[in-house]
Scaffold this motif. Structure first.
Motif, PDB file in Angstrom:
ATOM      1  N   TRP A 106       0.761  -1.317  -0.018  1.00 27.09           N
ATOM      2  CA  TRP A 106       0.212  -0.049  -0.015  1.00 27.09           C
ATOM      3  C   TRP A 106       0.876   1.254  -0.220  1.00 27.09           C
ATOM      4  O   TRP A 106       0.357   2.302   0.357  1.00 27.09           O
ATOM      5  CB  TRP A 106      -0.900  -0.139   1.161  1.00 27.09           C
ATOM      6  N   PRO A 108       2.888   3.903  -2.158  1.00 28.49           N
ATOM      7  CA  PRO A 108       3.104   4.373  -3.626  1.00 28.49           C
ATOM      8  C   PRO A 108       4.493   4.364  -4.224  1.00 28.49           C
ATOM      9  O   PRO A 108       4.562   4.123  -5.317  1.00 28.49           O
ATOM     10  CB  PRO A 108       2.741   5.932  -3.423  1.00 28.49           C
ATOM     11  N   GLN A 215      -5.789  -3.456  -6.112  1.00 26.89           N
ATOM     12  CA  GLN A 215      -5.235  -2.267  -5.485  1.00 26.89           C
ATOM     13  C   GLN A 215      -5.654  -0.802  -5.734  1.00 26.89           C
ATOM     14  O   GLN A 215      -5.799   0.014  -4.793  1.00 26.89           O
ATOM     15  CB  GLN A 215      -3.880  -2.434  -5.435  1.00 26.89           C
ATOM     16  N   ALA A 218      -9.356   1.505  -4.702  1.00 27.67           N
ATOM     17  CA  ALA A 218     -10.041   2.394  -3.754  1.00 27.67           C
ATOM     18  C   ALA A 218      -8.546   3.250  -3.517  1.00 27.67           C
ATOM     19  O   ALA A 218      -8.683   4.083  -2.469  1.00 27.67           O
ATOM     20  CB  ALA A 218     -10.342   1.738  -2.352  1.00 27.67           C
ATOM     21  N   ARG A 219      -7.535   3.195  -4.223  1.00 29.81           N
ATOM     22  CA  ARG A 219      -6.171   4.081  -3.939  1.00 29.81           C
ATOM     23  C   ARG A 219      -5.834   4.712  -5.377  1.00 29.81           C
ATOM     24  O   ARG A 219      -4.952   3.976  -5.838  1.00 29.81           O
ATOM     25  CB  ARG A 219      -5.269   3.076  -3.324  1.00 29.81           C
ATOM     26  N   ASP A 221      -4.297   7.151  -5.440  1.00 29.22           N
ATOM     27  CA  ASP A 221      -2.622   7.517  -5.236  1.00 29.22           C
ATOM     28  C   ASP A 221      -1.884   6.611  -5.644  1.00 29.22           C
ATOM     29  O   ASP A 221      -0.741   6.653  -6.309  1.00 29.22           O
ATOM     30  CB  ASP A 221      -2.428   8.065  -3.988  1.00 29.22           C
ATOM     31  N   LEU A 222      -2.033   5.241  -5.599  1.00 26.32           N
ATOM     32  CA  LEU A 222      -1.251   4.110  -6.149  1.00 26.32           C
ATOM     33  C   LEU A 222      -1.432   4.162  -7.472  1.00 26.32           C
ATOM     34  O   LEU A 222      -0.332   3.810  -8.155  1.00 26.32           O
ATOM     35  CB  LEU A 222      -1.759   2.830  -5.645  1.00 26.32           C
TER      36      LEU A 222
END
Length: 287
Positions: A106, A108, A215, A218-219, A221-222
């Motif tokens: 999780w 970045p 992944q 919901a992220r 930023d990733l």
């Protein structure tokens, strides 16, 4: 003995011929597939053995090593021995910790590196006149196979979208086929990639689907870090093919997982399909 009993007599005979002596250190096999994965110790070092009686993934992985990975600058296992007929390969063992299930999954920074590595792995290949057609036809077959597994309304919509797919030539690249944290290793800040049993010539966007459906869901930023590392712009063709890749992988995930009895992954395939229902067309924005 750990894992050794799963090897055929022919597999054991080949290992005996390749090494003066060997012992099983760990069994990394996945029980839902007909592939034995062992870490062995031989000739003063550790190696990974993959063997099967039926799986075509062994053939793919051997081909990937011989065609692309032997000269790759990415940290990957290196092929030591292989026998295509008996479906067995031996590769170097890479130390490190799987990213999946750790804090790095999780972070970045992990995804920026993953994007950079994927861009290096993806060696451009030929332009295919029928890749889109083949992907559409496979998807339609899987839609037929998914009767009873996926809501009928969703299947009707997928069939409509696949049928309306416009054929076009696309450039293929070497792709991993299962690119996500379960196949990434970190060791002393070095990023390595393992398990090339699904490697094949595909459109480059095919390696994005698993991450986008898991992944990245919901992220954002990733996803942004990964895209920055990858350093590729999405053209109109890329967006259209990516949506088709999503369609194909979503429906085949549900069908394949059902076939091997993996209920959670089957449900993941249904969630992918449900998510796609909000898209306007098969060539819509799947991200």
């Amino acid at each position: 003995m750990l894992g050794e009993d799963a090897l055929s007599d022919a597999h054991r005979a080949l290992l005996d011929s390749w090494f003066a002596g060997w012992e099983v250190v760990a069994d990394h096999s996945w029980p839902l597939q007909d592939t034995t994965v062992l870490r062995i110790r031989a000739d003063g070092g550790d190696f990974i053995v993959k063997a099967s009686r039926t799986s075509h993934h062994i053939d793919r992985e051997i081909a990937a090593h011989r065609s692309f990975l032997s000269s790759s600058t990415v940290a990957v296992p290196r092929l030591v021995h292989a026998d295509v007929e008996e479906k067995i390969l031996v590769a170097t063992y890479l130390p490190g910790e799987l990213v999946a299930g750790t804090a790095a999954e999780w972070a970045p920074t992990t995804y920026r590196k993953a994007g950079q590595v994927l861009d290096t792995l993806m060696v451009p290949g030929e332009v295919s006149p029928d890749y889109v057609d083949r992907l559409r036809d496979r998807g339609l077959r899987s839609v037929a196979d998914a009767a009873g597994l996926v809501p009928a309304g969703h299947l009707d919509e997928l069939r409509k979208r696949l049928t309306s797919t416009v054929s076009r030539p696309v450039r293929l690249s070497f792709t991993h086929g299962d690119y996500h944290p379960r196949n990434w290793l970190l060791h002393n800040d070095e990023f390595a990639v393992i398990d090339f049993g699904r490697a094949e010539q595909r459109h480059w966007t095919s390696d994005l689907v698993r991450l986008q459906s898991q992944q990245f869901a919901a992220r954002p930023d990733l996803a942004a870090a990964f895209t920055a590392g990858l350093g590729r712009e999405f053209g109109e063709e890329d967006i259209e093919v990516l949506a088709l890749e999503w369609t194909y992988q979503a429906i085949t995930t549900a069908v394949w997982a059902h076939g091997i009895g993996d209920s959670p992954f089957e449900e993941h395939g249904r969630r992918m399909i449900a998510r796609m229902m909000s898209w306007s067309t098969v060539a819509g924005s799947g991200r």
